[in-house]
Design a protein around this motif. Structure first.
Motif, PDB file in Angstrom:
ATOM      1  N   LEU A 264       0.815  -1.207   0.000  1.00 21.73           N
ATOM      2  CA  LEU A 264       0.000   0.000   0.000  1.00 21.73           C
ATOM      3  C   LEU A 264       0.850   1.260   0.000  1.00 21.73           C
ATOM      4  N   ILE A 265       2.177   1.089   0.044  1.00 24.07           N
ATOM      5  CA  ILE A 265       3.081   2.234  -0.020  1.00 24.07           C
ATOM      6  C   ILE A 265       2.851   3.049  -1.288  1.00 24.07           C
ATOM      7  N   TYR A 266       2.325   2.422  -2.340  1.00 29.82           N
ATOM      8  CA  TYR A 266       2.103   3.134  -3.596  1.00 29.82           C
ATOM      9  C   TYR A 266       0.821   3.969  -3.573  1.00 29.82           C
ATOM     10  N   LEU A 267      -0.034   3.753  -2.576  1.00 30.23           N
ATOM     11  CA  LEU A 267      -1.328   4.445  -2.530  1.00 30.23           C
ATOM     12  C   LEU A 267      -1.520   5.308  -1.293  1.00 30.23           C
ATOM     13  N   THR A 268      -0.706   5.143  -0.269  1.00 33.40           N
ATOM     14  CA  THR A 268      -0.982   5.739   1.033  1.00 33.40           C
ATOM     15  C   THR A 268       0.188   6.574   1.528  1.00 33.40           C
ATOM     16  N   THR A 269      -0.082   7.352   2.575  1.00 31.04           N
ATOM     17  CA  THR A 269       0.972   8.105   3.248  1.00 31.04           C
ATOM     18  C   THR A 269       1.613   7.228   4.321  1.00 31.04           C
ATOM     19  N   SER A 270       2.767   7.641   4.798  1.00 29.58           N
ATOM     20  CA  SER A 270       3.427   6.885   5.870  1.00 29.58           C
ATOM     21  C   SER A 270       2.581   6.884   7.133  1.00 29.58           C
ATOM     22  N   GLU A 272      -0.712   6.909   7.280  1.00 29.57           N
ATOM     23  CA  GLU A 272      -1.798   5.952   7.083  1.00 29.57           C
ATOM     24  C   GLU A 272      -1.301   4.521   7.286  1.00 29.57           C
ATOM     25  N   ARG A 273      -0.120   4.221   6.776  1.00 27.82           N
ATOM     26  CA  ARG A 273       0.398   2.866   6.954  1.00 27.82           C
ATOM     27  C   ARG A 273       0.743   2.582   8.412  1.00 27.82           C
ATOM     28  N   GLU A 281      -6.137  -4.986  15.342  1.00 27.91           N
ATOM     29  CA  GLU A 281      -6.311  -6.076  14.390  1.00 27.91           C
ATOM     30  C   GLU A 281      -5.909  -5.570  13.002  1.00 27.91           C
ATOM     31  N   PRO A 282      -4.618  -5.617  12.680  1.00 28.87           N
ATOM     32  CA  PRO A 282      -4.145  -5.006  11.424  1.00 28.87           C
ATOM     33  C   PRO A 282      -4.830  -5.557  10.173  1.00 28.87           C
ATOM     34  N   LYS A 283      -5.120  -6.848  10.170  1.00 31.11           N
ATOM     35  CA  LYS A 283      -5.741  -7.419   8.966  1.00 31.11           C
ATOM     36  C   LYS A 283      -7.148  -6.861   8.768  1.00 31.11           C
ATOM     37  N   ARG A 284      -7.871  -6.724   9.859  1.00 30.71           N
ATOM     38  CA  ARG A 284      -9.207  -6.130   9.784  1.00 30.71           C
ATOM     39  C   ARG A 284      -9.103  -4.662   9.378  1.00 30.71           C
ATOM     40  N   ALA A 285      -8.041  -3.984   9.851  1.00 33.49           N
ATOM     41  CA  ALA A 285      -7.840  -2.584   9.487  1.00 33.49           C
ATOM     42  C   ALA A 285      -7.596  -2.437   7.986  1.00 33.49           C
ATOM     43  N   VAL A 286      -6.900  -3.405   7.382  1.00 30.37           N
ATOM     44  CA  VAL A 286      -6.695  -3.377   5.936  1.00 30.37           C
ATOM     45  C   VAL A 286      -8.029  -3.513   5.213  1.00 30.37           C
ATOM     46  N   TRP A 290      -9.909  -0.646   2.607  1.00 33.29           N
ATOM     47  CA  TRP A 290     -10.460  -0.842   1.268  1.00 33.29           C
ATOM     48  C   TRP A 290     -11.967  -0.568   1.253  1.00 33.29           C
ATOM     49  N   LEU A 291     -12.655  -0.851   2.351  1.00 35.13           N
ATOM     50  CA  LEU A 291     -14.089  -0.565   2.409  1.00 35.13           C
ATOM     51  C   LEU A 291     -14.345   0.944   2.366  1.00 35.13           C
ATOM     52  N   ARG A 292     -13.511   1.721   3.047  1.00 34.55           N
ATOM     53  CA  ARG A 292     -13.653   3.182   2.989  1.00 34.55           C
ATOM     54  C   ARG A 292     -13.374   3.689   1.578  1.00 34.55           C
ATOM     55  N   VAL A 293     -12.340   3.144   0.944  1.00 36.13           N
ATOM     56  CA  VAL A 293     -12.020   3.530  -0.430  1.00 36.13           C
ATOM     57  C   VAL A 293     -13.206   3.252  -1.349  1.00 36.13           C
ATOM     58  N   ALA A 294     -13.902   2.155  -1.083  1.00 36.75           N
ATOM     59  CA  ALA A 294     -15.041   1.747  -1.926  1.00 36.75           C
ATOM     60  C   ALA A 294     -16.331   2.436  -1.546  1.00 36.75           C
TER      61      ALA A 294
END
Length: 407
Positions: A264-270, A272-273, A281-286, A290-294
């Protein structure tokens, strides 16, 4: 269809830089087919005395049963119009081994008929299709002409990749007597590619990698590397080494939270990462990212995830060498923009073309920078004028438009 904003930005930029051109039939050979992982014919070689043995893996084994010979041609370069020589191999049944829906073919070419810098094309196709980009195209290098061993999987098939998974058994199949081997592990803390408009002076400088430790193997021993990292395999008496990346067990796919966040380094700020990494829960955060993006549309979010991480997986399959493929310059563009619409190659460069529906082209130039660890490594020629194009592509992802456009 890309966003209207992207098209306007692209047209304005290309007009200013003199790059707006109508689509037309291009006389050059288009190698875009080499960047479709599921369709690509894979090739590997081993020097055997005065011959070069060539192994081909056809993903669709049925092409070998259509009555066409295997057509092999040597070209002075990728852009050559006529081959140096051409030959046809018939009676392929004696040279073919099926592997589920795929098929292996192996044959030998006289080493004296090949020179470093030439390119071999190989296809089982009618004469008018044998030289197309869907053929297997194999650059002939001094290293390839001199390497007398083959890296295989645990059952003896050519590995056809520059990585093995952690604790995945593999072997070295030497022509002639088996030889002892040393595997040296090196630092592999490489960074992801910088954006295409970054100042070239900001690129990391080449450095000498310090060796961390070594593993010694007896001749003919099955190999197992228990620690992830970048390795150099050196066969006793061989003129050069062989670079191999040891990856996580699920590679080229990404499964852990850290692995999903990194591209996600190509789409986000440091910032945000960091928020994603620090989440309970990092996986849930990912998933939530994507849900917010959508726009809270679960169907679009699922499509975005499939598209983005599908490209990451493809980039890993195509470009992994000294680091995962998504982190390379070609991998960066592959992930953000998708597979190129056209690819043109010369000995000095590789050009990727992305075409818009309005007839305009965006072109990115890569130049080869091979090393022992990464013999087919290319670096992007970065330019300030790519900035508008890059941020327009990122905007499409950030607004969830890439999933809707199908690009």
């Amino acid at each position: 269809m890309r966003t209207l904003l992207h098209c306007l930005l692209l047209n304005t930029l290309l007009f200013l830089t003199g790059g707006l051109q109508p689509l037309a039939a291009d006389p050059r050979r288009d190698f875009a087919g080499q960047y479709q992982p599921q369709r690509r014919i894979l090739a590997e070689t081993r020097r055997e005395g005065d011959s070069l043995r060539i192994y081909l893996r056809f993903p669709d084994g049925s092409v070998l049963q259509r009555g066409n010979p295997l057509r092999v041609a040597a070209w002075a370069s990728f852009e050559a119009k006529r081959p140096v020589w051409r030959q046809e191999l018939r009676q392929l049944a004696n040279r073919t081994r099926l592997d589920k829906s795929a098929a292996w073919v192996e044959f030998c070419v006289a080493a004296a008929s090949l020179q470093p810098g030439q390119v071999l094309s190989m296809a089982c196709a009618p004469p008018d299709e044998a030289d197309a980009s869907e053929a297997a195209w194999l650059p002939i290098t001094k290293e390839r002409l001199g390497r007398t061993f083959l890296v295989t999987d645990s059952v003896g098939d050519p590995l056809l990749r520059r990585y093995v998974r952690l604790n995945e058994p593999f072997m070295l199949d030497c022509y002639g007597p088996e030889r002892p081997l040393v595997a040296k592990r090196y630092d592999s803390g490489f960074n992801a590619a910088l954006p295409p408009m970054a100042n070239p002076a900001a690129q990391p400088v080449s450095r000498t990698l310090p060796a961390r430790d070594s593993v010694f193997f007896r001749a003919g021993q099955r190999l197992l590397l228990p620690q992830a990292g970048l390795y150099m395999l050196r066969v006793d008496g061989a003129p050069s080494g062989y670079g191999l990346l040891v990856t996580d067990p699920d590679f080229p796919e990404l499964t852990t939270a850290d692995e999903l966040i990194q591209p996600l380094i190509y789409l986000t700020t440091s910032a945000e990462r960091k928020k994603l990494y620090d989440a309970p829960e990092p996986k849930r955060a990912v998933d939530q990212f994507w849900l917010r993006v959508a726009g809270d549309n679960q169907g679009v979010a699922r499509q975005l995830i499939r598209t983005y991480y599908g490209r990451v997986t493809a980039a890993n399959q195509l470009f992994t060498a000294h680091k995962p493929g998504w982190m390379t310059d070609r991998g960066m563009l592959y992930v953000a923009l998708g597979a190129p619409d056209a690819v043109y190659r010369t000995a000095a460069e590789e050009r990727w073309v992305y075409r818009d529906a309005d007839g305009s082209n965006g072109t990115y130039t890569f130049r080869p920078k091979p090393s022992t660890f990464a013999p087919e490594h290319y670096e992007l020629v970065r330019r300030p004028e790519y900035e508008m194009l890059w941020y327009a592509a990122v905007e499409q992802w950030r607004k969830g438009l890439t999933a809707r456009s199908g690009r």
